[in-house]
Design an enzyme around this catalytic site. Sequence first.
Site, mmCIF file in Angstrom:
data_model
loop_
_atom_site.group_PDB
_atom_site.id
_atom_site.type_symbol
_atom_site.label_atom_id
_atom_site.label_comp_id
_atom_site.label_asym_id
_atom_site.label_seq_id
_atom_site.Cartn_x
_atom_site.Cartn_y
_atom_site.Cartn_z
ATOM 1 N N GLU A 100 0.935 -1.781 12.886
ATOM 2 C CA GLU A 100 1.027 -3.252 12.928
ATOM 3 C C GLU A 100 1.389 -3.777 14.310
ATOM 4 O O GLU A 100 1.548 -4.985 14.488
ATOM 5 C CB GLU A 100 2.027 -3.738 11.876
ATOM 6 C CG GLU A 100 1.511 -3.542 10.454
ATOM 7 C CD GLU A 100 2.506 -3.978 9.387
ATOM 8 O OE1 GLU A 100 3.694 -4.161 9.704
ATOM 9 O OE2 GLU A 100 2.085 -4.107 8.214
ATOM 10 N N TRP A 125 0.841 -1.217 0.000
ATOM 11 C CA TRP A 125 0.000 0.000 0.000
ATOM 12 C C TRP A 125 0.868 1.256 0.000
ATOM 13 O O TRP A 125 0.412 2.339 -0.336
ATOM 14 C CB TRP A 125 -0.939 0.025 1.215
ATOM 15 C CG TRP A 125 -0.247 0.283 2.539
ATOM 16 C CD1 TRP A 125 0.730 -0.477 3.112
ATOM 17 C CD2 TRP A 125 -0.473 1.379 3.444
ATOM 18 N NE1 TRP A 125 1.123 0.079 4.316
ATOM 19 C CE2 TRP A 125 0.394 1.214 4.555
ATOM 20 C CE3 TRP A 125 -1.328 2.478 3.438
ATOM 21 C CZ2 TRP A 125 0.446 2.109 5.627
ATOM 22 C CZ3 TRP A 125 -1.282 3.366 4.518
ATOM 23 C CH2 TRP A 125 -0.405 3.176 5.596
ATOM 24 N N ASP A 126 2.143 1.092 0.326
ATOM 25 C CA ASP A 126 3.092 2.207 0.337
ATOM 26 C C ASP A 126 3.002 3.002 -0.969
ATOM 27 O O ASP A 126 3.136 4.223 -0.988
ATOM 28 C CB ASP A 126 4.539 1.693 0.447
ATOM 29 C CG ASP A 126 4.779 0.761 1.619
ATOM 30 O OD1 ASP A 126 3.831 0.083 2.036
ATOM 31 O OD2 ASP A 126 5.925 0.693 2.101
ATOM 32 N N LYS A 182 3.359 1.677 16.223
ATOM 33 C CA LYS A 182 4.473 1.530 15.277
ATOM 34 C C LYS A 182 4.533 2.707 14.303
ATOM 35 O O LYS A 182 5.596 3.214 13.979
ATOM 36 C CB LYS A 182 4.281 0.221 14.501
ATOM 37 C CG LYS A 182 5.376 -0.098 13.527
ATOM 38 C CD LYS A 182 5.072 -1.379 12.754
ATOM 39 C CE LYS A 182 6.206 -1.756 11.834
ATOM 40 N NZ LYS A 182 5.854 -2.828 10.901
ATOM 41 N N GLN A 183 3.372 3.112 13.817
ATOM 42 C CA GLN A 183 3.364 4.144 12.774
ATOM 43 C C GLN A 183 2.023 4.851 12.781
ATOM 44 O O GLN A 183 1.059 4.351 13.354
ATOM 45 C CB GLN A 183 3.600 3.495 11.416
ATOM 46 C CG GLN A 183 2.477 2.591 10.936
ATOM 47 C CD GLN A 183 2.937 1.602 9.896
ATOM 48 O OE1 GLN A 183 3.354 0.498 10.219
ATOM 49 N NE2 GLN A 183 2.853 1.980 8.630
HETATM 50 C C1 BGC Z 1 4.878 -1.278 7.650
HETATM 51 C C2 BGC Z 1 3.838 -1.383 6.563
HETATM 52 C C3 BGC Z 1 4.528 -1.286 5.221
HETATM 53 C C4 BGC Z 1 5.670 -2.288 5.114
HETATM 54 C C5 BGC Z 1 6.466 -2.098 3.849
HETATM 55 C C6 BGC Z 1 5.937 -2.346 7.448
HETATM 56 O O1 BGC Z 1 6.924 -2.228 8.433
HETATM 57 O O2 BGC Z 1 4.277 -1.462 8.906
HETATM 58 O O3 BGC Z 1 2.900 -0.352 6.686
HETATM 59 O O4 BGC Z 1 3.616 -1.496 4.207
HETATM 60 O O5 BGC Z 1 6.549 -2.131 6.193
HETATM 61 O O6 BGC Z 1 7.025 -0.819 3.815
#
Ligand code: BGC
Length: 775
Positions: free
Chosen positions: A488, A357-358, A601-602
Site C-alpha cells: 500500500e 483479504w487477510d 510496506k509488505q
Molecule cells: C495492510 C493490508 C491489510 C490491512 C488489514 C493494512 O495495513 O496493508 O494488506 O489488509 O492492513 O490487516
Amino acid sequence: MNSFYKKDVWQIIEDGFHPEMNRKSESIFSIGNGYMGQRANSEEHYSGDSLQGSYIAGVYYPDKTRVGWWKNGYPEYFAKVLNAPNWIGIDISVNGKAVDLATSEIISFSRILNMKEGYLERSFRVTVSGNKTIEINSRRFVSMAEPDLGIIRYIVKSIDFEGTLDFTVYIDGDVKNEDSNYGEKFWIEVSKEINGNNGVLVTRTLKTDFYVATGMCFEFLKDNREIVIKTENIAREKYIASTVSLDIRKGEEVVLNKYVSVLSSLNNTKEKLTGDTKARLKEARTKGYAALFIGHKKEWERIWATSDVVIEGDILAQQAIRFNIFHLNQTYTGKDERLNIGPKGFTGEKYGGSTYWDTEAFDLPFFLKTADREVGKNLLLYRYKHLEKSIANAEKLGFKNGAALYPMVTMNGEECHNEWEITFEEIHRNGAIAFAIFNYIRHTGDDEYMADYGLEVLIGISRFWSQRATFSENLKKYVILGVTGPNEYENNVNNNWYTNSLAVWTLSYTIKNIRILERENPDKLSALYIKANFSFSDETARWQEIIKYMHFPVDSSRDIFLQQDGFLDKELKPASSIPSAERPINQHWSWDRILRSCFIKQADVLQGLYLFEDQFDTETIKRNYDFYEPMTVHESSLSACIHSIVASRIGNIEKAYELYLHTARLDLDDYNNEVSEGLHITSMAGTWLAIVEGFGGMRIKDGKILLNPLIPVNWLSYSFHARFRGLLFEVKVTKDSVSINNISEKPLDLVISGKEYQVEGSGKLILNLKIDFFS
Ligand code: BGC
C-alpha cells in the site's frame, strides 16, 4: 529487541504496573471466544489512560463516512465493530475511597494471560486507608464451552486492614467507540431491570437494530461459603448496578463471583432476550464458578491438543507461537458462517473488526490445517453469501453482466471503506477470494464445493477481471491500470505483477473447472449457466486472450519480476539506509515521500511467488527475494510471515528465523509501535504458516502432503499438528530426524524431502535425516 513481558512458555506476564504501557497490555491480555471478546481493562474504576473495549462478534454499526473530498463510488458508511456494554465492572472503595490503579499507591502488580487455560488474571496489593494493605486477585474468562458467558472471580484479601469494603457491581451500556466518526454514541436503551444481585440491561444499536441483552448476577463468599448480602440497586439510563457493603478483618478474604450472559438478536428473539438471559444466568450460577471454569478449560485442552506448536530450545519463539495460536482461536471458532475475522479481532477498534483479504490470504490456510473442515467452509460460505452484494458493488463502479468485485473491507458484504486507493484500486482481494476456493478444495478434497458454490463465485470474479483488463495497442498486451497492490506504499500503479498474476490465474482456474463440471456434472453446470446468465463461448474467448496476452512487467537485466510498471525509475536503496528514528516510516514521513520511495510496506511480488511458487524455479524465487527483501520495511503485519516462508523456501534459514521472530513477536514486542490500538490477529495465522510451510516446508501437491523441513540453528526441535482431507497428524523435526505421528485411522501418504512414504493409520514414521540448519 527487549521483551517487556516475561519469558514463559504458556503465559504472558506483566510484572509491576506501568501506566504508560496500560493500553498496550490491555490489547495483549485480551480474552475472547469467537462469540465475544474483551480487552484487559480492569474491573475496578481506572482513571488513567485506557481503551475500554467489549465486543460482540457480528454486532456492528455503519458509522457515517467521514472524508474530505467525496468521490463517486464511495460507500456511505464505515462499519465498526461496536464497543458493546461493559460487563466487567466491579468498583470497589475502601473506607469510602476508590481503589484506582491510576491513583492508589501500588505495592505490587501482575497481569497474567494464561494461554493454556484461557484466562486473564490480575493480582495487586495497594495501600488503603491508614497505610494498610489489601490484595486483589481477579480472574476472568469468556467461556469457550458456553460462549455467551463471561465469568469473573474477584477476590479481596485484607493483609492488615479492618473496615468496610463497598462494591458496585454493574453493567454499563453507556459506552462509545473511540473511533466514532462524529463522536456519536451508537446504543440506545430498550429495557433494564435490577433486583438485588440480578439484572439485565437490553440495549439496541441505532441503524442496524441489533438488540443485545447483557445480564449479570453475583454472589459473595467467605471461607468458601456464600454469605448473605444486602444490596442496593442503582438504575439510570443504560446502566444497572448493585452495591454491597461488607466488613472485612485482618487476614480475611472475600470472594465475589460475577456471572454475565450476553445474548443478542443475532441468535435470539428480540422479545425474549431478557427472559432468556435470566435463564442463562440461573444456569450459570447453579453450575458455579468452578464447574464453569472446568468446562472452559476442557475446551482449551481440546483446541491445544490439535493446534499446539512445541518448540524446544527457544523460549521466546515458543511463547510467541502460542500467543498467536491462542488469539486466533479466541477470535474465530468457525461455528457461524455470518462471522469472520477482523484484523484486530476483539482487541481494539481500528480496522473496525471488519473482514479484509487477510481472511482468505492468511487465516484460511491456518484454519484449514488446524480445524474441522466446517470451519474453512464457513469462511468460504461467508463470501458466497455476499456474491450478490459484490455484483452490486461492481455495478456501482461501472462493471456489468454479473462481474463481482468483493469489498476490500466489509461486515455484511457491502464495501465500507473509503480511501479511493484502497476501495477502488486494491482489487487483488478478488484474487485472494478466488484462490481460497482452490486452497479449500485442495486441503479438504471437498470437490462438491466447486459445483455447489465455488464456480458461481469464480465466474463473477472472472467477469470482473475480464472487464477490468484493457488492451494496450502500444504494448499489444492486456494491462490492468490504476491499481494498488498488496504494497500500500504505492497507489494507482499500472500492471502490478501480483494483481495481474492473480487475474490470469483466476481466469484459467475458472475455465478449467467449467470444463471439469461439464464432464462430471453437466446438469449442475447448465443450472449454473442459467442462474449466472453465462455463455461459455461468448465470455471465455476474451478470457483466453487475456490469459495469453497479459502484460507482466519484468527487469530483464536482473531477470526479476517488477512490482509494477516503472518501478525501476525509483531511487533504489535498502531499508537499512533509513535512520532508525524515522521508522516506522508511516509514522514519520509524509505520504508523498513514502509513495515516491522504493520502500515496500509488505510482501507484494513475493506474495505472488508464495502463492504460485510451483510456476518458478528456486533461482527465480531467490533473485526476486534478494531484490525485494532489502527494500521491504514490513510495516504491515502481513509482511514478515510471507518473507519468512519464502526465505525458508530458498534455504535462507537465518533470515527465515529472523523474520519468524519478527512476525511471531510483532505484538508482544510492539515492532510497529501500535499495539495499543489492538493486536494483529489476522497476521498471526502467518506466524503459524512461517513454521509449518516455512520451516516445515509443508505443501499440498497432487493430493499429497509434502514436507521439506529445515530447523533454525538454535532450536532443538519443533513439532506441529496438521489436518489434511480428514486426516490428522503430528510432525516433529529435530536436527537429525523427522517423525510423523498419524493420529487418524486412515493411512497418510506423504513426500518427505523428495521421497514418498506411507504412514499407516495410528502409525508412526521416524526418519533419520540430516536437517539443514545453515543458510
Ligand atoms: C495492510 C493490508 C491489510 C490491512 C488489514 C493494512 O495495513 O496493508 O494488506 O489488509 O492492513 O490487516
